[in-house]
Design a protein around this motif. Structure first.
Motif, PDB file in Angstrom:
ATOM      1  N   ASN A 270       8.346   0.726  -4.926  1.00  0.00           N
ATOM      2  CA  ASN A 270       7.263   0.693  -5.912  1.00  0.00           C
ATOM      3  C   ASN A 270       6.493  -0.631  -5.888  1.00  0.00           C
ATOM      4  O   ASN A 270       6.026  -1.100  -6.927  1.00  0.00           O
TER       5      ASN A 270
ATOM      6  N   ILE B 297       2.400   1.866  -3.919  1.00  0.00           N
ATOM      7  CA  ILE B 297       1.922   2.696  -5.030  1.00  0.00           C
ATOM      8  C   ILE B 297       0.441   3.027  -4.854  1.00  0.00           C
ATOM      9  O   ILE B 297       0.011   4.169  -5.055  1.00  0.00           O
TER      10      ILE B 297
ATOM     11  N   GLU C 209      -0.980   6.770  -4.450  1.00  0.00           N
ATOM     12  CA  GLU C 209      -1.943   7.331  -5.397  1.00  0.00           C
ATOM     13  C   GLU C 209      -3.245   7.726  -4.709  1.00  0.00           C
ATOM     14  O   GLU C 209      -3.862   8.738  -5.052  1.00  0.00           O
TER      15      GLU C 209
END
Length: 216
Positions: A179, A184, A188
């Motif tokens: 993470n 991330i 996304e």
């Protein structure tokens, strides 16, 4: 049911023996980048060079925008595939790597096809808003990928292609325990593109992963 092969070094060498050959100056860029240490990771993989060459040829692409140039391997690859009247605009903010890439372009007799713009890409994209391209290749700072993508959509001809590098992020996008902010962000971004009804898209596991989007 078929499955993807694990590409070993031996198998990759076999593939190379029966595929396209790199231009001598492409190989020269690769050899130069090997002297740069860890930063050489910014270069696309030779398999991606072959893919870009083929997609430009079969799609009759003539006008290309590149976001992120580094020492010029992807830009030279694109230019070599373009017809004599083709044009590539290459965006990068690094003056030093631009000087290096310009020398390679000239050595390969491709400098007449390539225009470089040296400033932050988001500024350049705003200045280019009245231009239209057949293909846009995105390989720049990952945290701005969504902005580059959105601006690119406005610059493409209908049926044009957006190709985005590093979308598998060393495989870390599939590791739910990873993470860090870059992982991330790419994760996304991939989700956003996969749900975007303005394009049809696939992820191709070449190099560090490439998303190919066709504008509908």
């Amino acid at each position: 049911m078929g499955a993807n092969l694990d590409i070993t070094e031996k198998l990759q060498n076999y593939i190379n023996d029966f595929g396209l050959s790199l231009h001598p100056v492409q190989q020269e860029i690769i050899d130069y980048n090997k002297t740069l240490g860890d930063i050489k990771r910014m270069q696309i993989d030779p398999t991606q060079c072959h893919f870009l060459h083929l997609i430009i040829k079969v799609s009759n692409i003539k006008n290309v925008l590149e976001i992120g140039t580094f020492t010029g391997l992807s830009a030279l690859t694109i230019s070599l595939a373009l017809p004599d009247d083709g044009k590539l605009i290459a965006l990068d903010k690094d003056e030093e790597t631009n000087k290096i890439s310009l020398n390679f372009f000239k050595k390969a007799n491709q400098d007449h096809k390539i225009q470089t713009i040296i400033k932050p890409a988001l500024e350049s994209l705003k200045e280019l808003e009245n231009n239209k391209f057949d293909m846009i290749f995105i390989d720049a700072d990952k945290m701005n990928y969504k902005e580059y993508y959105e601006k690119s959509l406005k610059l493409l001809n209908k049926g044009g292609l957006i190709i985005i590098d590093n979308v598998l992020w060393h495989g870390e996008v599939a590791d739910e325990k990873n993470n860090d902010k870059f992982t991330i962000n790419i994760r996304e971004f991939n989700k956003f593109v996969s749900e975007d009804k303005r394009v049809e898209q696939i992820i191709i596991p070449l190099g560090d992963g490439m998303t190919v989007c066709r504008v509908l």
